[in-house]
Write an enzyme that holds these catalytic residues in place. Sequence first.
Site, PDB file in Angstrom:
ATOM      1  NE  ARG A   1       2.019 -43.431  43.490  1.00  7.04           N
ATOM      2  CZ  ARG A   1       1.218 -44.369  43.963  1.00  7.04           C
ATOM      3  NH1 ARG A   1       0.344 -44.950  43.154  1.00  7.04           N
ATOM      4  NH2 ARG A   1       1.265 -44.732  45.231  1.00  7.04           N
TER       5      ARG A   1
ATOM      6  CE  LYS B   1       9.318 -37.509  14.122  1.00  6.51           C
ATOM      7  NZ  LYS B   1       9.700 -36.169  14.639  1.00  6.51           N
TER       8      LYS B   1
ATOM      9  CG  ASP C   1      11.655 -46.873  23.205  1.00  4.13           C
ATOM     10  OD1 ASP C   1      10.519 -46.410  23.434  1.00  4.13           O
ATOM     11  OD2 ASP C   1      12.671 -46.167  23.121  1.00  4.13           O
TER      12      ASP C   1
ATOM     13  CG  HIS D   1       8.555 -44.569  17.006  1.00  3.17           C
ATOM     14  ND1 HIS D   1       7.315 -44.074  17.328  1.00  3.17           N
ATOM     15  CD2 HIS D   1       9.350 -44.293  18.081  1.00  3.17           C
ATOM     16  CE1 HIS D   1       7.353 -43.514  18.525  1.00  3.17           C
ATOM     17  NE2 HIS D   1       8.572 -43.647  19.011  1.00  3.17           N
TER      18      HIS D   1
ATOM     19  CD  GLU E   1      16.936 -42.140  19.843  1.00  2.00           C
ATOM     20  OE1 GLU E   1      16.448 -41.152  20.436  1.00  2.00           O
ATOM     21  OE2 GLU E   1      16.692 -43.319  20.164  1.00  2.00           O
TER      22      GLU E   1
ATOM     23  CG  HIS F   1       6.402 -38.958  18.396  1.00  2.00           C
ATOM     24  ND1 HIS F   1       6.841 -39.926  19.264  1.00  2.00           N
ATOM     25  CD2 HIS F   1       7.519 -38.440  17.822  1.00  2.00           C
ATOM     26  CE1 HIS F   1       8.152 -39.995  19.212  1.00  2.00           C
ATOM     27  NE2 HIS F   1       8.594 -39.110  18.350  1.00  2.00           N
TER      28      HIS F   1
END
Length: 451
Positions: A47, A164, A217, A222, A198, A160
């Site tokens: 934007r 790996k 998420d 994942h 994490e 992603h």
Amino acid sequence: MPDVDPHVIVLFGATGDLARRKLWPGLLHLAEAGLLPDDFRIIGSGRHAPEGGLAQDWPDALRERVTFVVSSADDGSALADAVQAARSALGDASRTLFYMSVPPSAMEPMVQMLGDAGLANGRVRIVVEKPFGRDLATAQALNATLHEHFDEDQVFRIDHFLGKEAAQDILALRFANGLFEPVWDRHHIAGVQIDIPETLGLEGRASFYEETGAFRDMVVTHLSQILGFVAMEAPASLDAQHLRDAKAAAFADLRPLTPQDTVYGQFAGYRDQEGVDPESATETFVALRAFVDNDRWRDVPFLLRTGKALAEGRRVVTVTFREPEADIFDGEHRPNEIVFELTEDPKLAVEVRVKEPGPTSAVRRAALTLDVERALNEHGLEAYERLLHDVLLGDHLLFTRADEVERLWECAAQLLEHPPEPLAYDQGSWGPDAAITLAEPIGWRLPERES
């Protein structure tokens, strides 16, 4: 490697966090490794124009191929003109790759803009970032919007974790080694853990996290995709259709997730973060027990855990074997385990019990460890680099298909309708105590079984 067609790569969200950390460095590395097309153009879009240029640390010869064009869901005309000009310069054999690094709420409007602007026509591919919807209905709506403008074989839903090397080593260990595949079932395996704690907190992503939460998420994306790699039957061959068919079949057997088998948590101080509702019930921690109801896995618990602001940052898949029926030795009574470290430098360990040296019959735990890159003296690509290159080649092997996405949201429906109340936990801890109980009788590998 096969030749790559000339490409116009359009990067939406070109000034965002993902682009800065992964996409721009990844594209540069691919270019330096000779894995981008000989001729390409990159158009960053968003934007607002960036302060300064894009790809500032790129060599001049590559940076000359990078431009920025302002666009929005309401107006893609300037972008359409820029893409057409770049495609004309590259010739009839060129392709366009759209990378949609945009917030979840912006995904459908931006896809619609591509269609309205005539940008979805011809030799085009589109990369979509997770989460792929918020529930089954929104996932179906997103897929419908995508399929209104793109064929399924033009769509690349990127996760992603599947890029790996260590995740792909799960498949290699199973299906390339007769030592392991015959014992990869409920008769020999007591449990599987997919554990992604994490240490980081929100790191400036409060608005995204308030909209998404840890379950959407991480777990529906994942962790569930890694579960598919562990649980699938052997595909007929290692190509995109057969691999994704096998993964989809495993998801078809996945028992719907329930609040009774799930613990949610929220770290202390979360509600004090800028951009967070002071009464937020968003979960920053999830631990759950899943089951795959088929002959291979019936009654074997798959323990999934992830969370923010935890004691350690690791990405570990642990396959725990049953104890031998005739255990005649003294000493440590620990089950055999295969441990995959989902790092960029793939490592795995096979933990066994061996006799202590000396005049004793006691046994102790020892690990047969393998650093894959060191053992083979080869370095792989970072996950985003591998997946970007696969998109350029049109290879869907490590990407998620529409039916997989919708089935996972279907399995998540009970949790989304009746989410557990998040339990408070201290930053730097291992989450709520209830998550420890959830993992019994095996117990979490991290950290209790590390010592």
